[in-house]
Design a protein around this motif. Sequence first.
Motif, PDB file in Angstrom:
ATOM      1  N   ASN A 181       0.697  -0.878  -0.127  1.00 45.13           N
ATOM      2  CA  ASN A 181      -0.382   0.456  -0.071  1.00 45.13           C
ATOM      3  C   ASN A 181       0.754   1.429   0.126  1.00 45.13           C
ATOM      4  OD1 ASN A 181       0.635   0.788   2.732  1.00 45.13           O
ATOM      5  ND2 ASN A 181      -0.355  -0.360   3.783  1.00 45.13           N
ATOM      6  N   PRO A 182       0.196   2.303  -0.052  1.00 42.93           N
ATOM      7  CA  PRO A 182       1.335   3.488  -0.076  1.00 42.93           C
ATOM      8  C   PRO A 182       2.136   3.919   1.128  1.00 42.93           C
ATOM      9  CG  PRO A 182      -1.522   4.101  -1.470  1.00 42.93           C
ATOM     10  CD  PRO A 182      -0.427   2.622  -0.495  1.00 42.93           C
ATOM     11  N   THR A 183       0.748   3.649   2.182  1.00 45.01           N
ATOM     12  CA  THR A 183       2.278   3.875   2.935  1.00 45.01           C
ATOM     13  C   THR A 183       3.454   2.694   3.708  1.00 45.01           C
ATOM     14  OG1 THR A 183       0.341   3.995   4.642  1.00 45.01           O
ATOM     15  CG2 THR A 183       2.065   3.174   5.973  1.00 45.01           C
ATOM     16  N   GLU A 184       3.392   1.862   2.482  1.00 45.32           N
ATOM     17  CA  GLU A 184       4.127   0.486   2.741  1.00 45.32           C
ATOM     18  C   GLU A 184       5.347   1.755   2.177  1.00 45.32           C
ATOM     19  OE1 GLU A 184       4.036  -3.045   2.908  1.00 45.32           O
ATOM     20  OE2 GLU A 184       1.828  -2.240   2.381  1.00 45.32           O
ATOM     21  N   TYR A 199       6.347   6.789  -5.624  1.00 47.11           N
ATOM     22  CA  TYR A 199       6.807   7.517  -4.432  1.00 47.11           C
ATOM     23  C   TYR A 199       8.410   7.713  -4.693  1.00 47.11           C
ATOM     24  CZ  TYR A 199       2.273   5.947  -3.913  1.00 47.11           C
ATOM     25  OH  TYR A 199       0.570   5.594  -3.519  1.00 47.11           O
ATOM     26  N   ARG A 201       5.735   4.459   1.083  1.00 57.17           N
ATOM     27  CA  ARG A 201       6.339   5.748   1.335  1.00 57.17           C
ATOM     28  C   ARG A 201       7.288   5.749   2.536  1.00 57.17           C
ATOM     29  NH1 ARG A 201       0.838   6.949   2.320  1.00 57.17           N
ATOM     30  NH2 ARG A 201       0.443   8.852  -0.238  1.00 57.17           N
ATOM     31  N   GLN A 202       7.275   4.324   2.995  1.00 57.62           N
ATOM     32  CA  GLN A 202       7.974   3.917   4.234  1.00 57.62           C
ATOM     33  C   GLN A 202       9.906   4.054   3.509  1.00 57.62           C
ATOM     34  OE1 GLN A 202       6.190   1.335   6.931  1.00 57.62           O
ATOM     35  NE2 GLN A 202       5.235   3.184   8.240  1.00 57.62           N
TER      36      GLN A 202
END
Length: 384
Positions: free
Chosen positions: A180-183, A224, A185-186
């Motif tokens: 997902n986007p959170t992963e 990203y 970005r991290q």
Amino acid sequence: MNPSFGELLVPLEEFTRLHANTLRRFGRHAVDLAFPNPQFLADPRPYEVLASLAAQAGPPDLRYSPFGGFTPVRRRLAGALAKQHSLPYTFNDIVMTPGATAALHTVLRALFTPGDHIILFSPCWMDYPLYLADLGLPYTLVPSKADKHLDPGAVAAAWTPSTRGVIISQPSSPTGVTHNPTELRQLAAVLERHTQPGPPLLIADEAHAHQSWDCTPCPAPAAYYTHTLTVRSFGKAWEMQGQRTGCLAVSPRLTPRHETATALLRQMRISGHCAPTALTQQLAAALCETVPDLSGLADLQRHTRRQLRAAGVTVLDTHATRFLYARCPCADDQKFVARLADRGVLVMPSSLFHEHGWFRIALNLGAPGLDQAIAIICEEYARA
């Protein structure tokens, strides 16, 4: 120390022998859910387009293409990918390759030198470590979380002064997990903290990007992280795996952008990896904005998951690919897979994907063959 080239080959060759022996032993009664070779046609449109192109083709349509592919084809693909990634690709950013495997090998040969350290996520596609070992590129297999999603902290912990790249599969093969986007970005934040002697390269293997069977969004890593190179396979989306049609896409934000594309084109020539056949390049251009009909795959996924879970089999909760990733009833996944093969059912042990204790099912057929295989899997699961 990483396994040697020969040590990596042993389990792959052993499974190949098991696969071949099972097919010989059971003949048409074997149920092959190992390699993703579907035995039914879910969406006839790609086949219809290919037949039409072949019927109309003349000598000029089947001529040699440049090593990067025909310019009109690359323009079409750049336009389609620009919409999907929200990045301004041009035809010079696209390199056509004979499948995703050739694309990946081209990247590793062109952009890394022996001794460069690469980070992989476990489980991962079986041949990543094989290619790295062959090229003298040391690597670290970073375990995924329990749900098989990314662990950015583990990536940071595995980083070394010689780390030059990370390979991510989106969606993941063999698990079917969509990051997902959170992963993403991290992960990008970890890479952006390491810019010496230059920014590390993120290789995004999007071979299964068009197989999100429940319509879960599949965000592109290139959106990203600036220094991303994307690998694509068209055969997976069309159910024409054997046509070996893929491409490399250099992010328009990657530095140096044009020099990277030139290095890839030179490596295509040096390695003898020509572009895909003229006809399949035209097919790629014709279908690059066509969304595959995955309703049949979605039905198979839901049906199989219900039956396995009802029998107590732990199935990973995922949203993409033709695969199901299930936990073995014992620690020895190869032994469990061999027991299934002894009853004519072929699946793949997770040890081929550099993780133990799971097995992968490829949904290659529907009822009654699939139901027969599921029943055998559930029986052997209960006996373990």
